[in-house]
Design a protein around this motif. Sequence first.
Motif, PDB file in Angstrom:
ATOM      1  N   UNK A 158       0.830  -1.204   0.000  1.00  0.00           N
ATOM      2  CA  UNK A 158       0.000   0.000   0.000  1.00  0.00           C
ATOM      3  C   UNK A 158       0.865   1.254   0.000  1.00  0.00           C
ATOM      4  N   UNK A 159       2.070   1.136   0.541  1.00  0.00           N
ATOM      5  CA  UNK A 159       2.941   2.307   0.606  1.00  0.00           C
ATOM      6  C   UNK A 159       3.963   2.289  -0.523  1.00  0.00           C
ATOM      7  N   UNK A 160       4.615   1.142  -0.695  1.00  0.00           N
ATOM      8  CA  UNK A 160       5.517   1.070  -1.836  1.00  0.00           C
ATOM      9  C   UNK A 160       4.661   0.949  -3.098  1.00  0.00           C
ATOM     10  N   UNK A 161       5.169   1.456  -4.170  1.00  0.00           N
ATOM     11  CA  UNK A 161       4.343   1.557  -5.364  1.00  0.00           C
ATOM     12  C   UNK A 161       3.963   0.193  -5.908  1.00  0.00           C
ATOM     13  N   UNK A 162       2.730   0.061  -6.329  1.00  0.00           N
ATOM     14  CA  UNK A 162       2.266  -1.230  -6.798  1.00  0.00           C
ATOM     15  C   UNK A 162       2.738  -1.600  -8.210  1.00  0.00           C
ATOM     16  N   UNK A 163       3.221  -0.615  -8.959  1.00  0.00           N
ATOM     17  CA  UNK A 163       3.502  -0.928 -10.366  1.00  0.00           C
ATOM     18  C   UNK A 163       4.971  -1.256 -10.637  1.00  0.00           C
ATOM     19  N   UNK A 164       5.879  -0.693  -9.822  1.00  0.00           N
ATOM     20  CA  UNK A 164       7.297  -0.965 -10.032  1.00  0.00           C
ATOM     21  C   UNK A 164       7.827  -0.246 -11.251  1.00  0.00           C
ATOM     22  N   UNK A 165       9.144  -0.280 -11.405  1.00  0.00           N
ATOM     23  CA  UNK A 165       9.760   0.410 -12.536  1.00  0.00           C
ATOM     24  C   UNK A 165       9.384  -0.302 -13.829  1.00  0.00           C
ATOM     25  N   UNK A 166       9.124   0.499 -14.856  1.00  0.00           N
ATOM     26  CA  UNK A 166       8.709  -0.102 -16.108  1.00  0.00           C
ATOM     27  C   UNK A 166       9.697   0.271 -17.216  1.00  0.00           C
ATOM     28  N   UNK A 167       9.712  -0.563 -18.201  1.00  0.00           N
ATOM     29  CA  UNK A 167      10.500  -0.219 -19.382  1.00  0.00           C
ATOM     30  C   UNK A 167       9.886   1.012 -20.020  1.00  0.00           C
ATOM     31  N   UNK A 168      10.753   1.863 -20.551  1.00  0.00           N
ATOM     32  CA  UNK A 168      10.232   3.068 -21.182  1.00  0.00           C
ATOM     33  C   UNK A 168       9.982   4.167 -20.177  1.00  0.00           C
ATOM     34  N   UNK A 169      10.271   3.914 -18.890  1.00  0.00           N
ATOM     35  CA  UNK A 169      10.074   4.946 -17.886  1.00  0.00           C
ATOM     36  C   UNK A 169      11.145   6.023 -18.027  1.00  0.00           C
ATOM     37  N   UNK A 170      10.750   7.240 -17.664  1.00  0.00           N
ATOM     38  CA  UNK A 170      11.706   8.348 -17.664  1.00  0.00           C
ATOM     39  C   UNK A 170      12.432   8.323 -16.331  1.00  0.00           C
ATOM     40  N   UNK A 198      -0.825  12.999 -14.876  1.00  0.00           N
ATOM     41  CA  UNK A 198      -1.235  11.695 -15.360  1.00  0.00           C
ATOM     42  C   UNK A 198       0.023  10.874 -15.615  1.00  0.00           C
ATOM     43  N   UNK A 199       0.630  10.473 -14.497  1.00  0.00           N
ATOM     44  CA  UNK A 199       1.873   9.712 -14.584  1.00  0.00           C
ATOM     45  C   UNK A 199       2.058   8.945 -13.278  1.00  0.00           C
ATOM     46  N   UNK A 200       2.758   7.827 -13.379  1.00  0.00           N
ATOM     47  CA  UNK A 200       3.086   7.072 -12.174  1.00  0.00           C
ATOM     48  C   UNK A 200       4.537   7.346 -11.844  1.00  0.00           C
ATOM     49  N   UNK A 201       4.754   7.904 -10.670  1.00  0.00           N
ATOM     50  CA  UNK A 201       6.086   8.394 -10.349  1.00  0.00           C
ATOM     51  C   UNK A 201       6.629   7.697  -9.108  1.00  0.00           C
ATOM     52  N   UNK A 202       7.815   7.131  -9.243  1.00  0.00           N
ATOM     53  CA  UNK A 202       8.498   6.535  -8.098  1.00  0.00           C
ATOM     54  C   UNK A 202       9.661   7.423  -7.706  1.00  0.00           C
ATOM     55  N   UNK A 203       9.877   7.560  -6.403  1.00  0.00           N
ATOM     56  CA  UNK A 203      11.097   8.211  -5.940  1.00  0.00           C
ATOM     57  C   UNK A 203      11.809   7.227  -5.016  1.00  0.00           C
ATOM     58  N   UNK A 204      13.013   6.891  -5.342  1.00  0.00           N
ATOM     59  CA  UNK A 204      13.787   5.897  -4.580  1.00  0.00           C
ATOM     60  C   UNK A 204      12.938   4.655  -4.297  1.00  0.00           C
ATOM     61  N   UNK A 205      12.147   4.281  -5.295  1.00  0.00           N
ATOM     62  CA  UNK A 205      11.390   3.028  -5.212  1.00  0.00           C
ATOM     63  C   UNK A 205      10.039   3.110  -4.551  1.00  0.00           C
ATOM     64  N   UNK A 217      11.099   7.405   3.921  1.00  0.00           N
ATOM     65  CA  UNK A 217      12.458   7.203   3.422  1.00  0.00           C
ATOM     66  C   UNK A 217      13.479   7.888   4.330  1.00  0.00           C
ATOM     67  N   UNK A 218      13.031   8.873   5.094  1.00  0.00           N
ATOM     68  CA  UNK A 218      13.930   9.567   6.019  1.00  0.00           C
ATOM     69  C   UNK A 218      15.103  10.238   5.325  1.00  0.00           C
ATOM     70  N   UNK A 219      14.853  10.855   4.176  1.00  0.00           N
ATOM     71  CA  UNK A 219      15.944  11.437   3.396  1.00  0.00           C
ATOM     72  C   UNK A 219      16.458  12.727   4.035  1.00  0.00           C
ATOM     73  N   UNK A 220      17.771  12.829   4.144  1.00  0.00           N
ATOM     74  CA  UNK A 220      18.387  14.018   4.735  1.00  0.00           C
ATOM     75  C   UNK A 220      19.031  14.853   3.623  1.00  0.00           C
ATOM     76  N   UNK A 221      19.413  16.071   3.988  1.00  0.00           N
ATOM     77  CA  UNK A 221      20.025  16.968   3.008  1.00  0.00           C
ATOM     78  C   UNK A 221      21.214  16.308   2.323  1.00  0.00           C
ATOM     79  N   UNK A 222      21.304  16.455   0.977  1.00  0.00           N
ATOM     80  CA  UNK A 222      22.398  15.863   0.221  1.00  0.00           C
ATOM     81  C   UNK A 222      22.100  14.459  -0.278  1.00  0.00           C
ATOM     82  N   UNK A 223      20.959  13.922   0.115  1.00  0.00           N
ATOM     83  CA  UNK A 223      20.605  12.564  -0.313  1.00  0.00           C
ATOM     84  C   UNK A 223      20.326  12.541  -1.814  1.00  0.00           C
TER      85      UNK A 223
END
Lengths: 252, 213
Positions: A158-170, A198-205, A217-223
Amino acid sequence: MTASTGLVLVSHSAQLAAGAVEVAAQMAPDVLVRAAGGTGDGRIGTSYDLVEQAVTGLLDEGASAVVVLTDLGSATLTAESVLEALDDERVVLADAPFVEGAVAAAVAAQSGGDAAAVRAAALTAIAAFTPAVPATAAEGATATGTSDAAVAAPSDAAVTAPWGAQDGAVRRTMVLRNRLGLHARPAAMLARKAADFDAEILMNGVDASSVLAIMGLGLTGGAELTFEASGPQADKALEVIAADVEAGFGEE
Amino acid sequence: MADTLDIAWATDWVKACAAVVAEHRMELIDLDRAIGDGDHGENLDRGFKAVLVKLEAAEPATVGDVLKLVATTLMSTVGGAAGPLYGTAFLRAAKTADGATIDAAGVADLLAAGVEGIVARGKAEVGDKTMVDAWAPAVEAARAAAEAGKTATEALRAAATAARTGAETTDPLVARKGRASYLGERAIGHRDPGAESSAMLLEAAADVAEGGG
């Protein structure tokens, strides 16, 4: 974009309810969020009248629906009593973690979510806890009947994306400039932007439109931020998001 | 001893509820301090005092009107879980009592609707160490009395006696609902405050019907 689903946050404590409203409102500036905390005469407890006034007040102010979140015990029972008496399908209860659920619900409402979507967003907030809860503790809670939410907890999917990285993704990799990291305000800003396209967007998975997933993700400055987008507006979305990242989400 | 109950009984019962809760306020507070948050006696006392004020100003026409007034006032003034729980019980009970009088079967119907409200709100079952442990046997006893051809007053007394016994059965239980459920086995040996107050209210109902309220 309209943010017409309002929130009522019901707590035993007037200060806790007001504080939760403050946090939620910061993430979702256009959403109507109201507190119904304490007994109305300064005691710890919940007030049927305060909850009813908050809910009907939001509807009077033009909210198309109201999602009610509660902290525990009598707050939930009182809210259920109010909902039963109102008997209005526009008003629903989300039995979710109070603060995390309120934040997730507010962001969903800011993105134009209807009552069902906002409620669903609040319910997924429980998933933010499950990885940290040892199995034995979760079982214990279930056995004593105190945690229906644990039973109903959605999987990590429910939290991690259900679709995953796809071919042709930017794809695009950037560095987080915000010195204080990707805290609540920039996380909410990013999630709102990600939900706008209208896009499915993943950030760090993880799903970039889920504020809780991003904050998790707990991302800190410079991540390093790695975006992957697919869908009709993938290019445009990453362009806009990249500009926000470059601008430190308006900070500093 | 009346065969049926009327609005005079209902108003006297409500006054007796206020009196018994005020009298046993500290006892309920002490029970709740042991395994809850300690506010049950104070909250109920405040709620029923507010009911008395509302009752003075109102002109109820039926037993149902009286019970509905109790329901809405308790919900608005109690502040703890007892507010919505008792409030829903009285509200559902009120819907069964729109006639002028209540016979023994009516007593059973009224109590059954009440406990259904409590269960709908609190999601508790018998054995969870809650007020349901007092109410469920009370309904059964009232139903049995009605089917045996007893009077409304006798049905109420049977219900009150069963509620008292039911409240006592909560002593050795581990709580599965409410604040006490966080205590695990530490709740053993303590009576559930909601079951105790439920028994008190039903005993007051029977006392008043017997003319001793």
